[in-house]
Design a protein around this motif. Structure first.
Motif, PDB file in Angstrom:
ATOM      1  N   UNK A 489       0.776  -1.159  -0.174  1.00  0.00           N
ATOM      2  CA  UNK A 489       0.033   0.105   0.118  1.00  0.00           C
ATOM      3  C   UNK A 489       0.809   1.280   0.143  1.00  0.00           C
ATOM      4  N   UNK A 490       0.344   2.106  -0.841  1.00  0.00           N
ATOM      5  CA  UNK A 490       1.191   3.645  -0.718  1.00  0.00           C
ATOM      6  C   UNK A 490       0.245   4.490   0.079  1.00  0.00           C
ATOM      7  N   UNK A 491       0.402   5.785  -0.061  1.00  0.00           N
ATOM      8  CA  UNK A 491      -0.231   6.723   0.839  1.00  0.00           C
ATOM      9  C   UNK A 491      -1.694   6.943   0.334  1.00  0.00           C
ATOM     10  N   UNK A 492      -1.622   6.727  -1.227  1.00  0.00           N
ATOM     11  CA  UNK A 492      -2.937   6.969  -1.506  1.00  0.00           C
ATOM     12  C   UNK A 492      -3.966   5.834  -1.321  1.00  0.00           C
ATOM     13  N   UNK A 523       5.033   8.716   5.536  1.00  0.00           N
ATOM     14  CA  UNK A 523       5.012  10.003   5.268  1.00  0.00           C
ATOM     15  C   UNK A 523       3.612  10.587   4.676  1.00  0.00           C
ATOM     16  N   UNK A 524       2.842  11.440   5.771  1.00  0.00           N
ATOM     17  CA  UNK A 524       1.390  11.842   5.349  1.00  0.00           C
ATOM     18  C   UNK A 524       1.631  12.966   4.286  1.00  0.00           C
ATOM     19  N   UNK A 525       0.645  13.163   3.505  1.00  0.00           N
ATOM     20  CA  UNK A 525       0.814  14.211   2.411  1.00  0.00           C
ATOM     21  C   UNK A 525      -0.382  15.350   2.752  1.00  0.00           C
ATOM     22  N   UNK A 526      -0.559  16.136   1.851  1.00  0.00           N
ATOM     23  CA  UNK A 526      -1.786  17.062   2.068  1.00  0.00           C
ATOM     24  C   UNK A 526      -2.846  16.477   1.909  1.00  0.00           C
ATOM     25  N   UNK A 527      -3.059  15.726   0.836  1.00  0.00           N
ATOM     26  CA  UNK A 527      -3.975  14.964   0.875  1.00  0.00           C
ATOM     27  C   UNK A 527      -4.852  14.212   2.125  1.00  0.00           C
ATOM     28  N   UNK A 532      -8.340  14.008   6.537  1.00  0.00           N
ATOM     29  CA  UNK A 532      -8.638  13.746   8.105  1.00  0.00           C
ATOM     30  C   UNK A 532      -9.671  15.098   8.327  1.00  0.00           C
ATOM     31  N   UNK A 533      -9.166  16.432   8.084  1.00  0.00           N
ATOM     32  CA  UNK A 533      -9.976  17.602   8.236  1.00  0.00           C
ATOM     33  C   UNK A 533     -11.405  17.747   7.917  1.00  0.00           C
ATOM     34  N   UNK A 534     -11.588  17.231   6.380  1.00  0.00           N
ATOM     35  CA  UNK A 534     -12.910  17.282   6.004  1.00  0.00           C
ATOM     36  C   UNK A 534     -13.701  16.267   6.596  1.00  0.00           C
ATOM     37  N   UNK A 535     -13.076  15.059   6.976  1.00  0.00           N
ATOM     38  CA  UNK A 535     -14.058  14.039   7.765  1.00  0.00           C
ATOM     39  C   UNK A 535     -14.545  14.782   9.217  1.00  0.00           C
ATOM     40  N   UNK A 536     -13.690  15.150   9.748  1.00  0.00           N
ATOM     41  CA  UNK A 536     -13.958  15.889  11.103  1.00  0.00           C
ATOM     42  C   UNK A 536     -14.938  17.052  10.723  1.00  0.00           C
ATOM     43  N   UNK A 537     -14.654  17.649   9.855  1.00  0.00           N
ATOM     44  CA  UNK A 537     -15.700  19.134   9.608  1.00  0.00           C
ATOM     45  C   UNK A 537     -16.939  18.608   9.204  1.00  0.00           C
ATOM     46  N   UNK A 563      -7.130  22.653   1.667  1.00  0.00           N
ATOM     47  CA  UNK A 563      -6.927  22.848   3.035  1.00  0.00           C
ATOM     48  C   UNK A 563      -7.694  24.125   3.503  1.00  0.00           C
ATOM     49  N   UNK A 564      -7.283  25.259   2.526  1.00  0.00           N
ATOM     50  CA  UNK A 564      -7.881  26.636   2.991  1.00  0.00           C
ATOM     51  C   UNK A 564      -9.178  26.449   3.135  1.00  0.00           C
ATOM     52  N   UNK A 565      -9.995  25.924   2.132  1.00  0.00           N
ATOM     53  CA  UNK A 565     -11.468  25.968   2.126  1.00  0.00           C
ATOM     54  C   UNK A 565     -11.937  25.303   3.383  1.00  0.00           C
TER      55      UNK A 565
END
Length: 666
Positions: A489-492, A523-527, A532-537, A563-565
């Motif tokens: 598995x990769x980060x995607x 290594x986690x990336x911006x996606x 994670x942020x969208x899931x919590x939001x 991220x900004x959105x």
């Protein structure tokens, strides 16, 4: 699953190679009088269908009036090799020659080696070479050269085998010629050993073999591919070949690859000043580079200059121009270029056809792409390859059209084209989009049996489909099973899992997965952070969004527009509207990336709900002054804000403020 009435999903499997002994029913009875060799040779040469040609070949062989000759064997083997499908049948014919005592000439042996090279089967070419004397043929410098070239051309790295073959050649007392050295230079450069290639150039001269234009071009091109363009220019001057057009073309390609457009034009002008006429390769390289970066108008200008200078464009020139127009969404003009190319008498090759198909499919014109493929299947000189079919299958997969994808798959198998990992992955995608997860899983299993193991992209596509279909637990099991298929598995893979877990309200499992990834130093990336942020939001956990943002910044991962959105929305929901406004102003001033209408609409919602409609109207005017125009959702937010505040302000006055007294319209 959605199929037309009367249709069923039945994916065909790849057919085995044609056996050498074929039934001869439905053919004329064997003739009774002797057949002259030219008659058989002409009949085989004229038959475009390789299966029918092989049937005729065997039909004649079973008669008692003709015995196949070196010429007829050569024609049949060459036809099989060029089909790039019935490679196994070549081996049968060689064995038959051996049994019948028909000698294998140098040219025929080279023909077989070239067939393996075209099919990417360098290892099979090597195994055949070790048996060369069985077929009554002796190794020559020419045969060694073609064997080395087949090994260099194979996708897998055969560098060590190349060295062994070269030593074997010298051990047999055969003297390498300039073609041998050029192949070795190509092998060294392909394997990143450019410095070794430079040393070999010196060795060539010492051995009395003068390097030619191909030698120098190979080394210069190798340096450019290595990102050593400036060093390549110095080497060209040192070798005294800076005025050789092929060397200049290699430098042009190197500069284009690095996006140094100004220097490209400078080099082309320098060529003209030195009396070196840029050729079709020079111009096509520049046009391709400009098309890749979206400079379509400039690429057309170069095309015009090329024609004015009397340099006739070739199929690669037109393919590059079409590619640029398709990327810009200018489908009509791209198709117009295709028609112009045909009118000019430039015969399209498979790359040009595939460029046209890719452009049509990317712009939603898959039905037109199918019609183009129909024409290709009838063109004996340019048959569809696996890229052709994979492009169309991918186009249908994007649209979720299972019927179209399945029919294209079956056509591909009927034409004897072996599916690759790209086609398999697209089929997995379209099956998942139609909720046919069991069939998608079986198809992945079939890949192993077909000698085409699934890649991490294949598994990621399946994981994404499972998560979108609410089968997250199955997706988790798939990630665990990947290793048994030789994939990791990769980060995607983990990003898709996280998205699926949040959509299924699996917050606990999502948090455990994040903790596990951090412990394993993945290594986690911006996606990842955005997911994670969208899931919590999306579940109202805005405080956690800001905590994740803090961790993202601490780890050095750069935020993006998504991220900004998410963050602006979180601040707005929490009532921290002033902070959101300051953040958005800072981002806009920094110009690192443009904030989009989503962020501004979220902020307007916050202003309406926490500061009032009057402040929202002020911010709307600020947006308009900055060239940011509302969409239907933005207006919906403002209108809802207006109705929520009806008790505090007259409706006519509010509408006048929102619409700017007629300056703006909904």
């Amino acid at each position: 699953m959605y199929l037309k009435d009367g249709y069923s999903l039945l994916l065909k499997h790849r057919k085995p190679s044609i056996p050498f002994v074929l039934p001869t029913r439905h053919l004329e009875p064997p003739p009774s009088s002797p057949i002259p060799e030219p008659h058989v040779a002409q009949a085989l040469s004229r038959e475009h269908d390789v299966t029918r040609a092989l049937e005729y070949f065997q039909h004649v062989a079973t008669s008692t009036v003709f015995k196949h000759t070196p010429l007829t064997y050569h024609i049949m083997i060459e036809k099989l090799g060029r089909s790039n499908v019935e490679i196994d049948s070549i081996h049968y014919l060689l064995q038959q020659m051996k049994i019948e005592g028909v000698p294998c000439s140098e040219d025929l042996f080279i023909c077989v080696l070239n067939s393996y090279k075209r099919a990417g089967l360098g290892e099979r070419a090597l195994k055949l070479f070790y048996r060369i004397k069985e077929f009554g043929c002796k190794p020559t410098v020419k045969i060694y050269n073609h064997l080395l070239d087949a090994l260099v051309g194979e996708a897998e790295n055969r560098f060590h085998a190349i060295g062994a073959v070269y030593e074997n050649m010298k051990g047999e007392g055969l003297e390498p010629n300039v073609f041998t050295y050029n192949i070795l230079l190509k092998a060294l450069c392909k394997n990143g050993k450019v410095d070794g290639a430079c040393k070999l150039l010196v060795e060539m001269s010492k051995r009395g073999c003068v390097p030619d234009k191909v030698s120098y071009t190979t080394v210069v091109a190798g340096m450019c591919r290595d990102g050593r363009v400036d060093e390549a220019r110095e080497a060209a001057k040192r070798f005294g070949v800076e005025s050789v057009v092929s060397v200049c073309n290699a430098l042009v390609c190197g500069l284009c690859k690095e996006g140094r457009i100004g220097e490209v034009f400078g080099l082309v002008n320098e060529m003209v000043v030195k009396g070196v006429d840029p050729d079709v390769v020079s111009y096509s390289s520049v046009i391709s580079c400009l098309s890749d970066i979206g400079e379509v108008e400039l690429s057309l200008a170069i095309f015009g200059q090329m024609v004015r200078r009397g340099c006739r464009p070739n199929v690669h020139t037109f393919s590059s121009l079409m590619k640029g127009h398709f990327f810009e969404g200018r489908v009509g003009e791209a198709v117009g270029l295709w028609r112009f190319m045909v009118l000019e008498g430039v015969r399209p090759n498979v790359v040009a056809y595939n460029t046209l198909l890719y452009g049509l499919c990317c712009n939603g014109n898959v039905d037109e792409a199918v019609m183009v493929c129909d024409r290709m299947e009838k063109d004996w000189f340019c048959r569809p390859n696996v890229t052709t079919y994979s492009t169309i299958v991918h186009g249908f997969a994007k649209a979720g059209d299972l019927q179209g994808a399945s029919e294209t798959w079956n056509r591909m198998i009927d034409c004897g084209v072996r599916p690759n990992v790209v086609v398999y992955t697209s089929m997995v995608d379209v099956l998942c989009k139609n909720s046919m997860f069991d069939q998608a899983y079986r198809l992945i299993d079939n890949m192993v049996a077909d000698g085409c193991p699934p890649s991490v992209v294949t598994f990621n596509t399946f994981i994404k489909g499972l998560c979108r279909g609410g089968r997250v637990q199955w997706a988790l099991r798939v990630v665990d099973q990947m290793q048994s298929y030789g994939c990791f598995p990769d980060i995607r893979s983990y990003n898709e899992l996280l998205d699926g877990l949040f959509c299924a309200n699996g917050f606990r499992e999502a948090c455990e997965l994040i903790r596990e990834l951090e412990e394993r130093k993945v290594e986690l990336n911006s996606v990842t952070y955005n997911t994670v942020m969208y899931g919590f939001s999306s579940h109202g956990m805005q405080e956690l969004v800001l905590q994740v943002l803090g961790r993202m910044l601490v780890t050095g991962v750069k935020p993006d527009a998504v991220t900004v959105n998410i963050v602006i929305y979180a601040y707005s929901k929490l009532g921290k509207v002033k902070t959101a406004m300051q953040l958005l102003d800072k981002i806009t001033a920094g110009k690192e990336f443009c904030s989009d209408i989503i962020a501004h609409t979220s902020l307007l919602w916050g202003i309406c709900n926490w500061l009032g409609i009057e402040e929202a109207v002020v911010y709307l005017n600020k947006m308009l002054n900055n060239g940011i125009f509302p969409n239907i959702v933005t207006w919906d937010v403002l209108v809802r804000g207006f109705f929520n505040k009806l008790g505090h302000m007259g409706p006519i006055r509010i509408l006048d403020d929102i619409l700017g007294n007629g300056q703006y319209s909904i």
